[in-house]
Design a protein around this motif. Structure first.
Motif, short mmCIF file in Angstrom:
data_model
loop_
_atom_site.label_atom_id
_atom_site.label_comp_id
_atom_site.label_asym_id
_atom_site.label_seq_id
_atom_site.Cartn_x
_atom_site.Cartn_y
_atom_site.Cartn_z
N LYS A 112 61.30 -34.68 -12.13
CA LYS A 112 60.99 -33.30 -12.51
C LYS A 112 61.85 -32.30 -11.75
N GLU A 113 62.07 -32.58 -10.48
CA GLU A 113 62.89 -31.66 -9.67
C GLU A 113 64.33 -31.60 -10.17
N GLY A 114 64.83 -32.75 -10.64
CA GLY A 114 66.19 -32.79 -11.17
C GLY A 114 66.37 -31.87 -12.36
N LEU A 115 65.36 -31.81 -13.24
CA LEU A 115 65.42 -30.91 -14.38
C LEU A 115 65.32 -29.46 -13.94
N ALA A 116 64.38 -29.17 -13.03
CA ALA A 116 64.18 -27.79 -12.59
C ALA A 116 65.44 -27.24 -11.93
N TYR A 117 66.11 -28.07 -11.13
CA TYR A 117 67.34 -27.60 -10.48
C TYR A 117 68.49 -27.47 -11.47
N SER A 118 68.48 -28.24 -12.52
CA SER A 118 69.50 -28.08 -13.56
C SER A 118 69.34 -26.72 -14.25
N TYR A 119 68.08 -26.34 -14.54
CA TYR A 119 67.84 -25.01 -15.10
C TYR A 119 68.34 -23.94 -14.12
N PHE A 120 68.06 -24.16 -12.84
CA PHE A 120 68.45 -23.20 -11.80
C PHE A 120 69.96 -23.02 -11.76
N HIS A 121 70.69 -24.11 -11.83
CA HIS A 121 72.16 -24.04 -11.74
C HIS A 121 72.81 -23.41 -12.95
N TRP A 122 72.13 -23.47 -14.09
CA TRP A 122 72.74 -22.99 -15.33
C TRP A 122 72.00 -21.81 -15.94
N GLY A 123 71.00 -21.30 -15.27
CA GLY A 123 70.12 -20.31 -15.87
C GLY A 123 70.32 -18.88 -15.41
N LEU A 124 69.24 -18.28 -14.93
CA LEU A 124 69.17 -16.84 -14.70
C LEU A 124 70.26 -16.32 -13.77
N HIS A 125 70.53 -17.02 -12.68
CA HIS A 125 71.52 -16.55 -11.72
C HIS A 125 72.91 -16.43 -12.35
N TYR A 162 67.83 -37.10 -10.01
CA TYR A 162 66.68 -38.01 -10.10
C TYR A 162 66.90 -39.30 -9.31
N MET A 163 68.05 -39.92 -9.50
CA MET A 163 68.24 -41.28 -9.00
C MET A 163 68.98 -41.40 -7.67
N SER A 164 69.75 -40.41 -7.30
CA SER A 164 70.57 -40.64 -6.11
C SER A 164 70.43 -39.58 -5.02
N ASN A 165 70.33 -38.32 -5.38
CA ASN A 165 70.34 -37.32 -4.31
C ASN A 165 69.52 -36.09 -4.65
N ALA A 166 68.27 -36.30 -5.01
CA ALA A 166 67.39 -35.17 -5.27
C ALA A 166 67.34 -34.27 -4.03
N PRO A 167 67.30 -32.96 -4.23
CA PRO A 167 67.39 -32.05 -3.08
C PRO A 167 66.28 -32.20 -2.06
N THR A 168 65.04 -32.44 -2.49
CA THR A 168 63.94 -32.58 -1.52
C THR A 168 63.08 -33.81 -1.78
N ALA A 169 62.91 -34.22 -3.04
CA ALA A 169 62.04 -35.35 -3.35
C ALA A 169 62.76 -36.68 -3.10
N GLU A 170 61.96 -37.75 -3.00
CA GLU A 170 62.53 -39.09 -2.80
C GLU A 170 63.24 -39.55 -4.08
N ALA A 171 64.48 -40.01 -3.92
CA ALA A 171 65.28 -40.44 -5.07
C ALA A 171 64.54 -41.52 -5.86
N GLY A 172 64.54 -41.38 -7.20
CA GLY A 172 63.89 -42.35 -8.06
C GLY A 172 62.41 -42.12 -8.28
N SER A 173 61.84 -41.12 -7.61
CA SER A 173 60.40 -40.85 -7.76
C SER A 173 60.15 -39.95 -8.98
N ASP A 174 58.89 -39.91 -9.41
CA ASP A 174 58.54 -39.02 -10.51
C ASP A 174 58.82 -37.56 -10.15
#
Length: 496
Positions: free
Chosen positions: A127-140, A111-123
């Motif tokens: 959301k992207e930070g949460l979605a990628y956390s699910y990705f890293h720990w989820g189905l794969h 969210y705050m420093s290095n979001a993969p595609t969105a601007e850091a600190g943006s809304d």
């Protein structure tokens, strides 16, 4: 020692050499592992992405195909553990300390420093930070664990082969798996397991140290972490001595109870409505973007390649290095279930639990950050405790978190000593306590060396290096499993 294989002696020697080198030449050790890690991440990043994505496809295909009706065991076998206890064991062995270590810190970092595609600190980055956390720990992750565990359980309980990684490759190599080639395969699996579990033990020691420092001004540093690992090592060796049906079963259930308490507390005390809304939307984002995320390699300079290496590639390597351990453990506790029951449970239940966990802790961390309290000033292991400081009942939450980390620590190490014992005693379902104690001390020693030579960075470097060789073994396991399952389906049809 009775029934000990060559795998035990060879791998113990390799681990001892690694530990001694790291202790005597810490700077060189960190430098070498760092260079190799950079090369592997840069050169094989695309390979890790393709492999993990292929495993998801394989897992779903097997579950939905006629192979799904095959039972992991004899036709009249039934599960040894209830679904609740089985899920608790999956959750504890497969995720463990990492959930507490990264639960608030990872989404906040994206969210705050290095979001993969969105601007850091943006809304959008929130959301992207949460979605990628699910990705890293989820189905794969769970697809990978599931496929490895399925191969082990099928050959062990259906075909009466020993519980060894090498035994799963017999459809391809036959009797060669009982000779030097099989020994090499099992050595790779054991070596990857030792370093994969040592990574989590290192994370656990650092966060327990951080929590005790935050609450009680406990000194932060290697000496404190040495004491923590020594105490926990003694505890998990006592648990390992008691056996699978006692120590690990009770600890896994304890983990689930503590996890539920902490999760419910954060859901109730934290921004409840925001958590529920964020989970609903970001889980949808995760599902919607899963194909694009699965194949993202960031090939161009403007693509934030450093984020991919630091997060996704690290995670995929970490999970692969855990595959022999978690796969063997899941296989051991899954006898009696059909392949469809097994794969459905492994893919869906943990993915949902992990996503809910990250939604609760990640959303709360983001909310605290947006309230004006800067959580980004703290290191990863301290984000959680400082987030709790901004909530009611902060002391109780922090104490429960430390207890949960300690319980996860013991369970992961306990489970790993059991699996390492199996792998180095010809697949014995009841490895000797002396063997388990040896592996317990080895894991803790590796964790201490990694902390000594460079802390968390040395741990991450070593994981990415250790995972690569075993990833090739995984591919062979998939080919061998399909060959064996197709034969089994034809055999079942022939009986009708």
């Amino acid at each position: 020692m009775k029934n000990v294989s060559r795998v035990f002696y060879i791998t113990v020697v390799l681990v001892i050499i690694t530990v001694i080198f790291g202790a005597v030449f810490p700077a060189q050790f960190e430098g070498i592992t760092g260079n190799i890690k950079s090369y592997v991440a840069t050169t094989f990043g695309w390979y890790y992405m393709l492999l993990m994505s292929a495993l998801v496809i394989v897992a779903i295909f097997i579950a939905l195909s006629p192979m799904g009706k095959i039972r992991l065991g004899k036709d009249n076998d039934r599960p040894d553990f209830s679904t609740a206890t089985w899920t608790a064991m999956l959750f504890s062995a497969g995720m463990g300390i990492g959930l507490v270590f990264y639960g608030a810190a990872e989404p906040l970092s994206h969210y705050m420093s290095n979001a993969p595609t969105a601007e850091a600190g943006s809304d959008q980055a929130f959301k992207e930070g949460l979605a990628y956390s699910y990705f890293h720990w989820g189905l794969h992750v769970w697809a990978m664990y599931g496929v490895v565990a399925l191969a082990l359980a099928f050959f062990q309980f259906r075909k009466d082969e020993p519980g060894l990684i090498s035994a799963t490759l017999k459809p391809l190599f036959g009797k060669k798996m009982e000779g030097p080639l099989g020994t090499l395969i099992d050595v790779l699996a054991v070596f990857a397991t030792v370093f994969g579990v040592a990574t989590s033990l290192g994370f656990g020691a650092v966060q327990i140290n951080g929590g005790l420092s935050h609450l009680f001004n406990f000194e932060v540093g290697f000496t404190s972490q040495f004491i923590i690992i020594s105490v926990v090592t003694l505890l998990f060796l006592i648990s390992a001595w008691s056996g699978l049906s006692k120590g690990i079963k009770y600890l896994s259930n304890t983990n689930m109870v503590l996890s539920v308490i902490l999760l419910v507390a954060v859901l109730v005390i934290g921004p409840t409505l925001l958590i529920l809304n964020m989970f609903t939307e970001t889980f949808g984002m995760y599902i919607q973007n899963i194909i694009q995320s699965s194949f993202r390699t960031a090939p161009l300079e403007s693509d934030n390649r450093s984020w991919l290496d630091a997060w996704t590639i690290f995670y995929w390597a970490w999970w692969i290095s855990w595959a022999p351990f978690v796969g063997m453990f899941i296989a051991r506790v899954s006898r009696g279930r059909t392949i469809r029951q097994f794969m459905t449970g492994v893919l869906i239940l943990p993915t949902l639990l992990v996503s809910i966990w990250y939604a609760a802790f990640g959303t709360t961390a983001g909310s605290v950050q947006n309230s004006g309290f800067d959580l980004t000033q703290y290191t990863t292991e301290l984000v959680l405790f400082n987030m709790f400081d901004q909530l009611p009942l902060s002391l109780i939450l922090s104490v429960v978190a430390i207890l949960l980390i300690g319980s996860f620590f013991i369970t992961s190490a306990d489970s790993a000593t059991f699996v390492l014992g199996m792998q180095s005693t010809h697949g014995s379902l009841e490895p000797a306590n002396r063997v388990k104690i040896t592996w317990g001390i080895a894991q803790s020693s590796v964790a201490l060396i990694l902390l000594y030579v460079g802390g968390l960075q040395a741990i991450q470097n070593t994981i990415i290096v250790a995972a690569l060789p075993f990833s090739f073994v995984m591919i062979l396991m998939i080919v061998a499993l399909f060959k064996a399952l197709n034969i089994e389906v034809q055999t079942i049809k022939g009986r009708r």
